[in-house]
Structure formats: structure tokens, C-alpha cells
Design an enzyme around this catalytic site. Structure first.
Site, PDB file in Angstrom:
ATOM      1  N   TYR A  38     -11.253 -46.982 -12.851  1.00  0.00           N
ATOM      2  CA  TYR A  38     -11.102 -46.992 -14.318  1.00  0.00           C
ATOM      3  C   TYR A  38     -12.331 -46.399 -14.994  1.00  0.00           C
ATOM      4  O   TYR A  38     -12.803 -46.871 -16.015  1.00  0.00           O
ATOM      5  CB  TYR A  38     -10.825 -48.425 -14.811  1.00  0.00           C
ATOM      6  CG  TYR A  38      -9.832 -48.474 -15.961  1.00  0.00           C
ATOM      7  CD1 TYR A  38      -8.515 -48.069 -15.778  1.00  0.00           C
ATOM      8  CD2 TYR A  38     -10.206 -48.914 -17.228  1.00  0.00           C
ATOM      9  CE1 TYR A  38      -7.606 -48.097 -16.810  1.00  0.00           C
ATOM     10  CE2 TYR A  38      -9.289 -48.948 -18.276  1.00  0.00           C
ATOM     11  CZ  TYR A  38      -7.993 -48.539 -18.048  1.00  0.00           C
ATOM     12  OH  TYR A  38      -7.076 -48.561 -19.088  1.00  0.00           O
ATOM     13  N   GLY A  39     -12.853 -45.336 -14.384  1.00  0.00           N
ATOM     14  CA  GLY A  39     -13.958 -44.586 -15.010  1.00  0.00           C
ATOM     15  C   GLY A  39     -13.384 -43.597 -16.000  1.00  0.00           C
ATOM     16  O   GLY A  39     -12.261 -43.763 -16.490  1.00  0.00           O
ATOM     17  N   LYS A  63     -20.632 -27.617  -4.941  1.00  0.00           N
ATOM     18  CA  LYS A  63     -20.783 -29.027  -5.309  1.00  0.00           C
ATOM     19  C   LYS A  63     -22.222 -29.433  -5.087  1.00  0.00           C
ATOM     20  O   LYS A  63     -22.924 -28.858  -4.239  1.00  0.00           O
ATOM     21  CB  LYS A  63     -19.875 -29.912  -4.436  1.00  0.00           C
ATOM     22  CG  LYS A  63     -19.544 -31.238  -5.075  1.00  0.00           C
ATOM     23  CD  LYS A  63     -18.497 -31.052  -6.145  1.00  0.00           C
ATOM     24  CE  LYS A  63     -17.941 -32.327  -6.674  1.00  0.00           C
ATOM     25  NZ  LYS A  63     -16.631 -32.085  -7.306  1.00  0.00           N
TER      26      LYS A  63
END
Ligand code: GLU
Length: 413
Positions: free
Chosen positions: A219-220, A106
Site C-alpha cells: 500500500y505504498g 536500474k
């Protein structure tokens, strides 16, 4: 006093719980409880005002026994090394749960992309790539989008990497635009994969989608696609939220209309025909499915006892703390963990990488069929493991994944 949240300690706690349950060899525990390597860089860029600003960036390699390191890059003001270490470890398990031949990595940069111009974001991305140039590569470590990074950021990374190598290597990053070796279906893949998990969970519980309600926090790219896909399945979406707040309508929302409202206004808040609700209250709504689709540390010991959902499907990485999980498991809430539930993204990243390496591209329906098959199989593998070990789904998913990684380590010895 509120305990400071350390995502890496949380990831280690989850790992050690599963390791104990499966009697994992101590040598393997010692290898897997820490990342193999971590890079910390300072990234100076000239801002639009002419002033030089130096950003902190990280890239962590957790384990590559099963294949090249793989994992997204996050641009967020709250990024820390501990967070990136946790996210890298979760990628190792995620790739193993769905059986794709990658390890875990990552990256993250401490910045606020919402307050940066396009030129500044490009300069930051190219400089970050230069500083990681020997740490990434198509057979070494393949970055992808994560929170607040997108296909444009991936395009810059690919371009910068290729300037250095002199080749056109498409497979150095995934989640790219279609025009430069991206894959059909990558953009919607995490939301689609999450929906497959919810669909199988309903079958497992013998529940019908048309009698099911869902609440989506965030709400991406992930949250809105998951809401749309669940809505298409017949599930009633009763509440959704973004960082500015939430909206609630017990009769159901149309996620497509909510998304076009958000595109116009910048938030779901203010959507007509719905009541305003805080993110905190939204988590406590009576619902069948609750899908946290934003960041870590959302379901905590402080709110877990007030959660009324039957199923939690973790779209985000690390949304539920171990303390919260203990409370929820006592209440018989079924938690489908991040390392299974949000694996759809990396699965289609894998398809993108395979297509790039072959130079042969697939149709969307082929991508969807293959994604569906992998996610469904992974779901039932986790359920079987949970039954075999009489444990929760997170621990079962960990046991499944750890076995695969441990086997790879042993075979290579
Ligand atoms: N950032 C995504 C995740 O957390 C996708 C990673 C990838 O595609 O490599 O799973």
C-alpha cells in the site's frame, strides 16, 4: 532447504523461455542475456552521530540500443547487485513493450531509509550521484524513483548533477517535484497504468467491473493509487496490505479512507470495519484480481497452488517466480506481467523527459489521455502476440519487446 532467490537468474530464465519460443538469433541472445555495464560504488557519509558509515550502491546499464538507459533507483536494505541487474533487464523490456525510446537501467543503494534522517538521506543521495556522475545524463541514463525513493531524492540528484555540469539540465532525472521540471501525473502514473491493464483485462474476459473483486498487496505509492483507481472504476477492493499486515472486508473497503488511516497511523492494520489478515493469507483469498504491488518473490512455488485469483496484475517488479508461474498457468490463471502492467510509471517519466527537453509543459488531461492510449495499445499488442504464439502473456510481452530491441541492434550494426 529453502532455495535462495536470485532475481537475475529469474530474469534470465524468463528471457530465455521467450528467446527459445521465437527462435531468437544466438548472437542476440548472448548480447541481451547480460547487462552492458555495471557500476558498484562505496558511499561514505557522516551519520547524525558523527560516525562515518559506508553504503554500497549500484547502477546497472542493461541495454541502450533503443535509446538512453532509463530506470529507477531503489533504497532498500535487501538490495543486491543481482537484483539491480534483473531490474535493469526488466526496464529494457518494459520500455520496448510500451514503445518508448529508452533502454533499460536500474540503481540501488543498500540502506534502510526508514531509519535515516532527512540530512542523512540527502548526504547519501548527493554522494551516490557524485559517484555516478559519468554514468548518468539526459542523453545517457535517466534515473527515476523506485522503492523508498521519491521526488525529493530526484531533486537532490538533479541539483548535484547540475552543480557538476554548470547547466540547469532538467531531463537528467524524472519523477521530480513539479517546481523543478516534474510532470503532472507522474506520481500516480504507475497505479493508473496498472488500472488500465486491469480494465482491458476485464474487457478481454467480458467481465464487468461492478461484479469484480480485487486484492492489493502493498500500500505504498503504487498500491494505494491502484486501489483508489480500481475502486473508482467500480471494482470492489476486498483486501489490502502493507509490510505490517493486511485488512479484509468481503463487503469492500474504501481505499481513500484506508489511505487517510494509514497516513495517520503508519499502517493499514487496525483500520476499523475490517478483519486483520496476514500477507500470506491475503494472497490466498478468493478474488478476481490479485495485484502484488510491493517487492519481488511474493508468489512462489510454496504458495502458488493456494492462490485462487483469476487474474494477477503485477504492479511490483518480479513478484512471481518462474516455478510459481508454471503452477498458476496450469490452473489457467491469467498473469499480466510487470513489464506491461507497471509500465505506466516509465511512460509518464518519458513524458516528463520530453517536456524537460522541450521546455514546454503539458496539462494533466493530456498526460492522462496519452498514458491511457499507450497502455491500452500495449495491452492488446501483448494479447495479439499471445494468440499468435499460443503462449502466456509474460512470454508474449517478452517476444514483443525482444523483437523491438533485436531490430534496433540489427539496424545499428
Ligand atoms: N521505477 C519505476 C519502474 O520500475 C519507474 C522507472 C522510470 O520511471 O524510469 O518502472
Amino acid at each position: 532447504m529453502k532455495k535462495t532467490f536470485n532475481p537475475f537468474l529469474m530474469a534470465q530464465e524468463q528471457f530465455l523461455k521467450a528467446a527459445k519460443k521465437m527462435n531468437l538469433d544466438e548472437n542476440i541472445i548472448n548480447i541481451l542475456k547480460e547487462p552492458q555495464e555495471a557500476l558498484e560504488v562505496s558511499i561514505p557519509i557522516k551519520t547524525d552521530s558523527g560516525k562515518v558509515k559506508v553504503f554500497k550502491g549500484y547502477r546497472v546499464h542493461h541495454n541502450n540500443a533503443r535509446g538512453p538507459y532509463k530506470g529507477g533507483i531503489r533504497y532498500h536494505p535487501n538490495v543486491t547487485l543481482e537484483e539491480v541487474k534483473a531490474l535493469a533487464m526488466w526496464m529494457t523490456w518494459k520500455c520496448a513493450v510500451v514503445g518508448i525510446p529508452f533502454g533499460g537501467a536500474k540503481g540501488g543503494v543498500v540502506c534502510n531509509p526508514k531509519q535515516m534522517s532527512r540530512r542523512e538521506k540527502e548526504a547519501l543521495t548527493r554522494e551516490y550521484t557524485r559517484r555516478m556522475i559519468n554514468f548518468i545524463g539526459p542523453l545517457k541514463d535517466i534515473p527515476a524513483p523506485d522503492v523508498y525513493t521519491d521526488s525529493q531524492v530526484m531533486a537532490w540528484i538533479m541539483d548535484e548533477y547540475n552543480k557538476y555540469t554548470g547547466n540547469t539540465t532538467l531531463g537528467v532525472v524524472t519523477g521530480k517535484p513539479l517546481a523543478i521540471g516534474g510532470s503532472e501525473g507522474r506520481h500516480a502514473s504507475t497505479g493508473k497504468g496498472l488500472t488500465v491493464v486491469v480494465q482491458e483485462a476485464l474487457k478481454y474476459l467480458e467481465m464487468k467491473p461492478e461484479n469484480t473483486t480485487a486484492v492489493i498487496q502493498g500500500y505504498g505509492n503504487l498500491g494505494h493509487i491502484a486501489a483508489e483507481e480500481m475502486y473508482k472504476m467500480g471494482i470492489k477492493i476486498i483486501a489490502v496490505s502493507d509490510s505490517k499486515g493486511g485488512i479484509y472486508n468481503p463487503k469492500g473497503l474504501n481505499p481513500l479512507k484506508v489511505e487517510s488511516f494509514k497516513q495517520k497511523t503508519g499502517s493499514v492494520v487496525g483500520f476499523p470495519d475490517a478483519k486483520k489478515i496476514t500477507n500470506e493469507k491475503l494472497l490466498q483469498l478468493k478474488t478476481d484480481v490479485l495485484a502484488p504491488c510491493a517487492l519481488e518473490n511474493v508468489i512462489t512455488s510454496e504458495n502458488a497452488s493456494k492462490i485462487k485469483a483469476k487474474i494477477i496484475a503485477e504492479g511490483a517488479n518480479g513478484p512471481t517466480t518462474p516455478e510459481a508461474e508454471k503452477i498458476l498457468l496450469k490452473k489457467n490463471v491469467l498473469i499480466f506481467p510487470d513489464i506491461l502492467a507497471n509500465a505506466g510509471g516509465v511512460v509518464v517519466s518519458y513524458f516528463e523527459w520530453v517536456q524537460d527537453m522541450q521546455g514546454y509543459f503539458w496539462e494533466l488531461d493530456e498526460i492522462h489521455a496519452k498514458l491511457d492510449k499507450i497502455m491500452t495499445k500495449a495491452f492488446w499488442n501483448v494479447v495479439d502476440m499471445a494468440e499468435k504464439h499460443k503462449t502466456d502473456f509474460r512470454t508474449a510481452a517478452y517476444i514483443f519487446a525482444i523483437q523491438k530491441v533485436a531490430e534496433a541492434i540489427e539496424k545499428r550494426e
